[in-house]
Write an enzyme that holds these catalytic residues in place. Structure first.
Site, PDB file in Angstrom:
ATOM      1  N   SER A 139     106.563  83.528 129.426  1.00 56.66           N
ATOM      2  CA  SER A 139     106.556  83.299 127.985  1.00 56.66           C
ATOM      3  C   SER A 139     105.984  84.522 127.295  1.00 56.66           C
ATOM      4  O   SER A 139     105.159  85.249 127.884  1.00 56.66           O
ATOM      5  CB  SER A 139     105.705  82.072 127.638  1.00 56.66           C
ATOM      6  OG  SER A 139     105.506  81.965 126.231  1.00 56.66           O
ATOM      7  N   TYR A 153      97.598  77.706 128.390  1.00 59.82           N
ATOM      8  CA  TYR A 153      99.007  78.104 128.416  1.00 59.82           C
ATOM      9  C   TYR A 153      99.128  79.622 128.497  1.00 59.82           C
ATOM     10  O   TYR A 153      99.827  80.156 129.366  1.00 59.82           O
ATOM     11  CB  TYR A 153      99.713  77.581 127.168  1.00 59.82           C
ATOM     12  CG  TYR A 153     101.201  77.863 127.152  1.00 59.82           C
ATOM     13  CD1 TYR A 153     102.055  77.186 128.013  1.00 59.82           C
ATOM     14  CD2 TYR A 153     101.755  78.795 126.272  1.00 59.82           C
ATOM     15  CE1 TYR A 153     103.417  77.432 128.008  1.00 59.82           C
ATOM     16  CE2 TYR A 153     103.115  79.046 126.252  1.00 59.82           C
ATOM     17  CZ  TYR A 153     103.941  78.368 127.129  1.00 59.82           C
ATOM     18  OH  TYR A 153     105.292  78.615 127.124  1.00 59.82           O
ATOM     19  N   LYS A 206     100.595  81.602 131.810  1.00 62.36           N
ATOM     20  CA  LYS A 206     101.812  82.400 131.688  1.00 62.36           C
ATOM     21  C   LYS A 206     101.542  83.878 131.958  1.00 62.36           C
ATOM     22  O   LYS A 206     102.389  84.583 132.526  1.00 62.36           O
ATOM     23  CB  LYS A 206     102.439  82.202 130.313  1.00 62.36           C
ATOM     24  CG  LYS A 206     103.045  80.819 130.112  1.00 62.36           C
ATOM     25  CD  LYS A 206     104.175  80.527 131.108  1.00 62.36           C
ATOM     26  CE  LYS A 206     104.907  79.234 130.788  1.00 62.36           C
ATOM     27  NZ  LYS A 206     106.031  78.975 131.718  1.00 62.36           N
TER      28      LYS A 206
END
Length: 260
Positions: free
Chosen positions: A149, A164, A168
């Site tokens: 991402s 997150y 990532k």
């Protein structure tokens, strides 16, 4: 060999996590259209079967596995069973993942932190270890594609759940390290870093946090979110012989969001 021949995937098999909806579905469909058979893993039986039927429409074989790749024990068992029953696989897409929480770091419980790391990072490790590791024995090597991402490169604005970003970013680092290890055996490992795409999770974010989604889209130089099918051609390229000399790369597809 023509350029079109180098993009063909006839006779190859894809194992993809989170392949029934959103970005995973579009990558699975594109790779099937290019000639590969597909094994789809996901939690929802209905969407899995719907995607499998669309893949069969290309004349390809499609098998579905219902399970939660975000649970390490399940992930390991699913991979070993799939390899034994359907393998070997020449293509692996580690697509499953998500943010799921919007909690500031100072309030984030350890269990929630670990849940997101397992979903995004541990699942990628386990599938790469088992499905990708088996590619090392194949004469033609293989292709591992990790869906990271842009949040692994920058901090998303106005939102919590920094597990997150952390997970990532770790996927990107894991991609590069594994690429270096496996290049001599002909297994390439690359990462895709999508920006804003209006998938089902983002549709939910838009409903619950409209200002976050609106400000995100306003900051995209291209002027709007991407369409999930935009990832299909990139996935085919990374899965094919056309990308045989590319490994350890991080490919951003975000409409220019990270340019400023």
């Amino acid at each position: 060999m023509s350029i079109w021949d180098r993009l063909r995937l006839d006779g190859r098999k894809l194992f993809i996590t989170g392949g029934s909806r959103g970005l995973g579905r579009e990558m699975a469909l594109a790779i099937a259209e290019a000639g590969a058979d597909v094994v789809l893993v996901g939690r929802d039986a209905e969407s899995l079967e719907r995607t499998a039927e669309d893949i069969r429409g290309f004349g390809r074989n499609a098998h579905t596995i219902i399970g939660d790749i975000g649970q390490p024990e399940q992930a390991e068992q699913i991979c070993r069973d799939a390899l034994a029953e359907h393998g070997p696989f020449e293509i692996l897409i580690n697509n499953v993942g998500g943010r799921r929480i919007n909690v500031p770091t100072e309030e984030l419980p350890l269990d929630d932190w670990q849940t997101i790391l397992d979903l995004n990072l541990t699942s990628t490790f386990l599938c790469t270890k088992i499905i990708g590791g088996a590619m090392l024995k194949l004469p033609g090597g293989g292709r591992v594609i990790n869906n990271a991402s842009i949040s692994g490169m920058i901090a998303s604005r106005n939102i919590g759940g920094r597990s997150y970003e952390a997970s990532k970013a770790a996927v990107i680092a894991f991609t590069r390290a594994t690429a270096a290890d496996w290049a001599p055996q002909g297994v390439t490992v690359n990462a895709i870093c999508p920006g804003g795409f209006m998938t089902e999770p983002n549709q939910r974010w838009a409903k619950d946090n409209p200002s976050v989604i609106e400000s995100f889209e306003a900051a995209i130089p291209a002027g709007k979110f991407g369409d999930p099918e935009d990832l299909g051609p990139l996935a085919v390229y990374l899965a094919s012989d056309a990308s045989r000399y590319m490994t350890g790369a991080t490919l951003v597809i975000d409409g220019g969001y990270t340019l400023w």
